[in-house]
Design a protein around this motif. Structure first.
Motif, PDB file in Angstrom:
ATOM      1  N   CYS A 191       0.818  -1.221   0.000  1.00 59.87           N
ATOM      2  CA  CYS A 191       0.000   0.000   0.000  1.00 59.87           C
ATOM      3  C   CYS A 191       0.849   1.266   0.000  1.00 59.87           C
ATOM      4  CB  CYS A 191      -0.936   0.000   1.204  1.00 59.87           C
ATOM      5  SG  CYS A 191      -2.132  -1.348   1.199  1.00 59.87           S
ATOM      6  N   ALA A 192       2.161   1.138  -0.234  1.00 57.50           N
ATOM      7  CA  ALA A 192       3.067   2.286  -0.206  1.00 57.50           C
ATOM      8  C   ALA A 192       3.609   2.588  -1.596  1.00 57.50           C
ATOM      9  CB  ALA A 192       4.221   2.013   0.756  1.00 57.50           C
ATOM     10  N   PHE A 193       3.985   3.837  -1.795  1.00 53.57           N
ATOM     11  CA  PHE A 193       4.568   4.233  -3.079  1.00 53.57           C
ATOM     12  C   PHE A 193       5.956   3.641  -3.245  1.00 53.57           C
ATOM     13  CE2 PHE A 193       7.522   7.066  -5.288  1.00 53.57           C
ATOM     14  CZ  PHE A 193       6.964   7.029  -6.563  1.00 53.57           C
ATOM     15  N   ASP A 194       6.189   3.079  -4.420  1.00 55.87           N
ATOM     16  CA  ASP A 194       7.503   2.558  -4.801  1.00 55.87           C
ATOM     17  C   ASP A 194       7.417   2.291  -6.297  1.00 55.87           C
ATOM     18  OD1 ASP A 194       9.775   1.032  -5.398  1.00 55.87           O
ATOM     19  OD2 ASP A 194       9.738  -0.057  -3.510  1.00 55.87           O
ATOM     20  N   VAL A 195       8.422   2.713  -7.037  1.00 59.07           N
ATOM     21  CA  VAL A 195       8.386   2.509  -8.492  1.00 59.07           C
ATOM     22  C   VAL A 195       8.339   1.022  -8.842  1.00 59.07           C
ATOM     23  CG1 VAL A 195       9.544   4.674  -9.071  1.00 59.07           C
ATOM     24  CG2 VAL A 195      10.929   2.635  -8.610  1.00 59.07           C
ATOM     25  N   ASN A 196       8.778   0.178  -7.923  1.00 59.55           N
ATOM     26  CA  ASN A 196       8.751  -1.264  -8.162  1.00 59.55           C
ATOM     27  C   ASN A 196       7.539  -1.949  -7.540  1.00 59.55           C
ATOM     28  OD1 ASN A 196      11.206  -1.572  -9.668  1.00 59.55           O
ATOM     29  ND2 ASN A 196      12.322  -1.144  -7.780  1.00 59.55           N
ATOM     30  N   ASN A 197       6.572  -1.174  -7.112  1.00 55.90           N
ATOM     31  CA  ASN A 197       5.336  -1.732  -6.566  1.00 55.90           C
ATOM     32  C   ASN A 197       4.235  -1.635  -7.613  1.00 55.90           C
ATOM     33  OD1 ASN A 197       3.049  -2.500  -5.172  1.00 55.90           O
ATOM     34  ND2 ASN A 197       3.059  -0.763  -3.756  1.00 55.90           N
ATOM     35  N   LYS A 198       3.969  -2.758  -8.284  1.00 52.93           N
ATOM     36  CA  LYS A 198       2.916  -2.795  -9.299  1.00 52.93           C
ATOM     37  C   LYS A 198       1.611  -3.365  -8.736  1.00 52.93           C
ATOM     38  CE  LYS A 198       5.466  -1.431 -12.838  1.00 52.93           C
ATOM     39  NZ  LYS A 198       6.810  -1.369 -12.245  1.00 52.93           N
ATOM     40  N   GLY A 199       1.616  -3.726  -7.462  1.00 53.24           N
ATOM     41  CA  GLY A 199       0.444  -4.354  -6.884  1.00 53.24           C
ATOM     42  C   GLY A 199      -0.565  -3.396  -6.282  1.00 53.24           C
ATOM     43  N   TYR A 200      -0.139  -2.166  -5.989  1.00 52.64           N
ATOM     44  CA  TYR A 200      -1.031  -1.214  -5.310  1.00 52.64           C
ATOM     45  C   TYR A 200      -2.340  -1.024  -6.052  1.00 52.64           C
ATOM     46  CZ  TYR A 200      -2.878   3.267  -3.709  1.00 52.64           C
ATOM     47  OH  TYR A 200      -3.711   4.265  -3.263  1.00 52.64           O
ATOM     48  N   ASP A 201      -2.278  -0.899  -7.360  1.00 46.45           N
ATOM     49  CA  ASP A 201      -3.495  -0.651  -8.139  1.00 46.45           C
ATOM     50  C   ASP A 201      -4.518  -1.775  -8.003  1.00 46.45           C
ATOM     51  OD1 ASP A 201      -2.708   1.795  -9.039  1.00 46.45           O
ATOM     52  OD2 ASP A 201      -1.916   1.085 -10.952  1.00 46.45           O
ATOM     53  N   GLU A 255      -5.280   4.215   0.331  1.00 50.09           N
ATOM     54  CA  GLU A 255      -4.999   5.437  -0.429  1.00 50.09           C
ATOM     55  C   GLU A 255      -4.323   6.487   0.440  1.00 50.09           C
ATOM     56  OE1 GLU A 255      -7.250   8.504  -3.521  1.00 50.09           O
ATOM     57  OE2 GLU A 255      -8.384   6.912  -2.518  1.00 50.09           O
ATOM     58  N   ALA A 256      -4.790   6.641   1.679  1.00 46.18           N
ATOM     59  CA  ALA A 256      -4.181   7.625   2.585  1.00 46.18           C
ATOM     60  C   ALA A 256      -2.725   7.259   2.875  1.00 46.18           C
ATOM     61  CB  ALA A 256      -4.981   7.697   3.880  1.00 46.18           C
ATOM     62  N   TYR A 257      -2.473   5.966   3.089  1.00 47.11           N
ATOM     63  CA  TYR A 257      -1.109   5.515   3.365  1.00 47.11           C
ATOM     64  C   TYR A 257      -0.212   5.729   2.143  1.00 47.11           C
ATOM     65  CZ  TYR A 257       2.663   2.539   5.135  1.00 47.11           C
ATOM     66  OH  TYR A 257       3.876   2.061   5.570  1.00 47.11           O
ATOM     67  N   TYR A 258      -0.757   5.458   0.963  1.00 53.75           N
ATOM     68  CA  TYR A 258       0.009   5.626  -0.275  1.00 53.75           C
ATOM     69  C   TYR A 258       0.396   7.092  -0.466  1.00 53.75           C
ATOM     70  CZ  TYR A 258       1.258   5.095  -5.228  1.00 53.75           C
ATOM     71  OH  TYR A 258       1.923   5.096  -6.429  1.00 53.75           O
ATOM     72  N   GLN A 259      -0.579   7.982  -0.301  1.00 48.11           N
ATOM     73  CA  GLN A 259      -0.307   9.407  -0.481  1.00 48.11           C
ATOM     74  C   GLN A 259       0.712   9.908   0.537  1.00 48.11           C
ATOM     75  OE1 GLN A 259      -1.249  11.218  -3.065  1.00 48.11           O
ATOM     76  NE2 GLN A 259      -2.352   9.434  -3.874  1.00 48.11           N
ATOM     77  N   ALA A 260       0.608   9.427   1.789  1.00 46.42           N
ATOM     78  CA  ALA A 260       1.574   9.827   2.812  1.00 46.42           C
ATOM     79  C   ALA A 260       2.972   9.325   2.470  1.00 46.42           C
ATOM     80  CB  ALA A 260       1.141   9.291   4.177  1.00 46.42           C
ATOM     81  N   SER A 261       3.031   8.106   1.911  1.00 46.05           N
ATOM     82  CA  SER A 261       4.335   7.521   1.585  1.00 46.05           C
ATOM     83  C   SER A 261       5.031   8.276   0.458  1.00 46.05           C
ATOM     84  CB  SER A 261       4.164   6.044   1.219  1.00 46.05           C
ATOM     85  OG  SER A 261       3.517   5.891  -0.040  1.00 46.05           O
ATOM     86  N   ILE A 262       4.261   8.872  -0.443  1.00 43.86           N
ATOM     87  CA  ILE A 262       4.854   9.671  -1.520  1.00 43.86           C
ATOM     88  C   ILE A 262       5.674  10.814  -0.933  1.00 43.86           C
ATOM     89  CG2 ILE A 262       4.329  11.253  -3.424  1.00 43.86           C
ATOM     90  CD1 ILE A 262       1.941   9.498  -4.108  1.00 43.86           C
ATOM     91  N   PHE A 282       5.528   8.212   6.644  1.00 49.12           N
ATOM     92  CA  PHE A 282       4.890   6.922   6.887  1.00 49.12           C
ATOM     93  C   PHE A 282       4.255   6.902   8.276  1.00 49.12           C
ATOM     94  CE2 PHE A 282       8.086   6.081   3.705  1.00 49.12           C
ATOM     95  CZ  PHE A 282       7.466   5.198   2.825  1.00 49.12           C
ATOM     96  N   PRO A 283       2.932   6.758   8.368  1.00 46.81           N
ATOM     97  CA  PRO A 283       2.287   6.657   9.680  1.00 46.81           C
ATOM     98  C   PRO A 283       2.872   5.495  10.478  1.00 46.81           C
ATOM     99  CG  PRO A 283       0.654   6.965   7.952  1.00 46.81           C
ATOM    100  CD  PRO A 283       1.962   6.719   7.263  1.00 46.81           C
ATOM    101  N   ALA A 284       3.079   5.706  11.760  1.00 43.38           N
ATOM    102  CA  ALA A 284       3.740   4.696  12.603  1.00 43.38           C
ATOM    103  C   ALA A 284       2.977   3.380  12.619  1.00 43.38           C
ATOM    104  CB  ALA A 284       3.902   5.237  14.022  1.00 43.38           C
ATOM    105  N   GLU A 285       1.636   3.447  12.538  1.00 45.18           N
ATOM    106  CA  GLU A 285       0.837   2.217  12.602  1.00 45.18           C
ATOM    107  C   GLU A 285       0.714   1.531  11.250  1.00 45.18           C
ATOM    108  OE1 GLU A 285      -2.038   5.518  11.554  1.00 45.18           O
ATOM    109  OE2 GLU A 285      -0.263   5.252  12.824  1.00 45.18           O
ATOM    110  N   GLY A 286       1.313   2.119  10.210  1.00 44.89           N
ATOM    111  CA  GLY A 286       1.203   1.548   8.874  1.00 44.89           C
ATOM    112  C   GLY A 286      -0.158   1.819   8.267  1.00 44.89           C
TER     113      GLY A 286
END
Length: 583
Positions: free
Chosen positions: A145-155, A165-172, A176-180
């Motif tokens: 659920c995090a941003f990474d150019v090698n993460n093709k699974g999020y979609d 989505e909130a975690y992904y946007q924060a990771s960009i 990163f929220p402490a609780e994931g």
């Protein structure tokens, strides 16, 4: 030093494959009575299963497995909470021995098996694989659920997991929220929960994908991007050697957690070896000489030599096992829909669709190994889905010419040469491209230039919108039509044209389609959902962002001593239960 280590590893691996290790040679020698060890229930231990892929893998990092070769390899080395049954593709327990679902269908609680260990690897302090816990799944699903150019699974998961989505946007932003991710909840060492935004009947199918496979944090910390070709999982086989464009060799995981119904320790095989011969005729010759244990997809020019019109093996091949299955896969050509002449002209795209004689391609080019693509993107092999209700494009040269004129190009006038980009991998793509090249010239008076690229470069070009007309195919990741119409969901289109659009590579937009697609996602009744899939498929094909060429029929040959290897409509393979019988 690294190069020396790799060479020594490959020498050891090739020695293992060549010399045997309980019968690890070819199937003709690896299944002799003396080379195999009998197990309970009429099963046998020993032998190295050898198969070929016509294209090399792109990546073996679970979050970046996007093509069939990588999928088939990682299925043997990694595992997730659940997995597909190889015989019928139903979901069955894997590292989660059971799960509970709340009445509203939004909270899944998974209870993990105890004592499952990761493969031994230098990423661990003592080199010994440690026990898998729920913390590992929390780590992996958070990464999903995090941003990474090698993460093709999020979609595949962003529309389903609460907080993704909130975690992904924060990771960009690197925040990163402490609780994931809030929707991935750690209960205790052997219990993890997945909270959905709304009920979604297909979530277990998606959790069976490589994107949700578990790997240790230690491996990612040590290897990083090198996990493209470095695997540390829990599966029945362990990576022994990987030689780029030449071979992948796996060996038995002697500490694997599972046993068969007779109490035999799995797996039965000593190992697996992949070669990467690009020519299917060479692949078949290697099979006939005993160097391969299976052939997937017969060489088109040799089909009539191998089987008759009723699907019976002919002389010279009757000693083998022939398997054929209508496939959950489609072969198509795509148009660039973000900008340019195709994006701006629906009649032009429809003209191309009517100019292609799909029946002729199925009969004469692929020699019966398919069903004409006269409908939408969803293959007719799906149970409960009425593909015939989706009206596609029939071969109609007169209508094609009329639409071409209405599109502003009467008899092809003013239409500059078109480049068709295909990927390498056997001769099938070239033969189909040449047939369609001729049809487009004859029916639309357009010159088509064919350009061939290695598969990884081909994907890079279409995902970054650098080609306007290309060959592609889609093999089901999971047995649900949603996996196909998801390819046209506009939510997958990135803001910038230069950014990769992995799923919706066409960059197709249609409010009507999106509305039907989203309705289907929220519909729990199976019949009603299938009806919405039909309507969404129709809304897409009416806009003609693709030319469906044909829906596959998968054919394969097995050596007669290969047992427990059923075929399925996804060509999903798990060799954990496969064994050789004595000759």
């Amino acid at each position: 030093m690294k190069k020396v280590q790799i060479v020594l590893l490959l020498i050891a691996a090739v020695s293992f494959w060549s010399c045997g290790s309980d019968g690890g040679g070819s199937s003709t020698s690896g299944s002799k009575k003396g080379d195999l060890k009998e197990a309970s229930g009429g099963k046998y231990y020993g032998g190295v299963f050898k198969m070929n892929e016509t294209e090399y893998f792109r990546s073996l990092y679970p979050l970046n497995v996007t093509e069939v070769t990588g999928n088939r390899i990682t299925n043997q080395t990694y595992e997730g909470l659940v997995q597909f049954d190889q015989a019928d593709l139903t979901i069955k327990p894997c590292l989660a021995e059971r799960w509970d679902i709340t009445e509203d269908g939004t909270l899944y609680t998974f209870h993990l098996r105890k004592g499952v260990k990761f493969h031994d690897d230098p990423c661990f302090a003592d080199g010994k694989g440690r026990e898998v816990t729920a913390k590992d799944f929390k780590y992996n699903l958070d990464k999903l659920c995090a941003f990474d150019v090698n993460n093709k699974g999020y979609d595949f998961f962003k529309d389903h997991i609460e907080g993704a989505e909130a975690y992904y946007q924060a990771s960009i932003k690197g925040d990163f929220p402490a609780e994931g991710c809030s929707g991935i909840r750690l209960v205790d060492d052997y219990t993890i929960q997945v909270k959905l935004k709304r009920p979604f009947a297909g979530i277990l199918n998606k959790l069976a994908l490589p994107f949700a496979y578990v790997f240790p944090k230690e491996a990612f910390d040590k290897y990083g991007v090198e996990m493209r070709a470095k695997m540390v999982g829990t599966g029945p086989f362990i990576a022994k050697a990987i030689k780029e464009n030449d071979a992948v060799i796996l060996v038995k995981n002697k500490d694997y957690w599972d046993k068969d119904e007779n109490g035999n320790q799995l797996p039965y095989l000593d190992g697996i070896r992949w070669s990467f011969l690009g020519d299917q005729k060479s692949e078949l010759l290697e099979f006939k000489n005993g160097g391969l244990d299976m052939v997937y997809r017969l060489p088109l020019e040799m089909v009539e030599e191998i089987i008759d019109t009723k699907g019976n093996l002919k002389e010279g091949y009757k000693q083998y096992v022939f398997q054929e299955e209508p496939s959950l896969s489609v072969y198509y050509y795509g148009f660039k829909m973000s900008e340019g002449r195709f994006a701006e002209n629906k009649k032009l795209r429809q003209a191309f669709n009517h100019a292609v004689d799909r029946q002729k391609i199925v009969d004469y080019t692929v020699r019966g190994a398919g069903i004409p693509g006269n409908h939408g993107i969803i293959p007719p092999a799906f149970a409960g889905f009425n593909a015939s209700a989706v009206k596609g494009y029939k071969f109609d040269p007169d209508k094609a010419k009329k639409l071409m004129a209405e599109a502003g190009y009467p008899n092809g006038k003013g239409f500059d040469e078109l480049t068709l980009q295909i990927n390498s991998g056997g001769t099938r793509n070239e033969q189909i491209a040449e047939a369609i090249q001729k049809m487009i010239k004859e029916n639309l008076n357009i010159d088509v230039k064919i350009t061939k690229m290695p598969f990884a470069q081909h994907l890079e070009a279409l995902e970054t919108s650098k080609t306007e007309f290309w060959r592609a195919g889609w093999v089901a990741d999971y047995p649900d039509p949603e996996n196909f119409i998801n390819l046209f969901n506009s939510a997958h289109i990135p803001a910038k044209l230069s950014d990769k659009s992995y799923i919706n590579s066409f960059r197709f937009r249609s409010p009507k389609f999106d509305d039907l697609y989203n309705q289907a996602l929220q519909t729990l009744d199976v019949n009603a959902r299938m009806k919405l899939y039909e309507q969404a498929d129709q809304a897409m094909i009416d806009e003609a962002p693709i030319i469906p060429i044909y829906y596959y029929k998968d054919r394969r040959l097995l050596q007669p001593n290969v047992k427990n290897f059923p075929q399925n409509s996804m060509e999903y393979r798990n060799l954990r239960d496969v064994y050789f019988a004595p000759n």
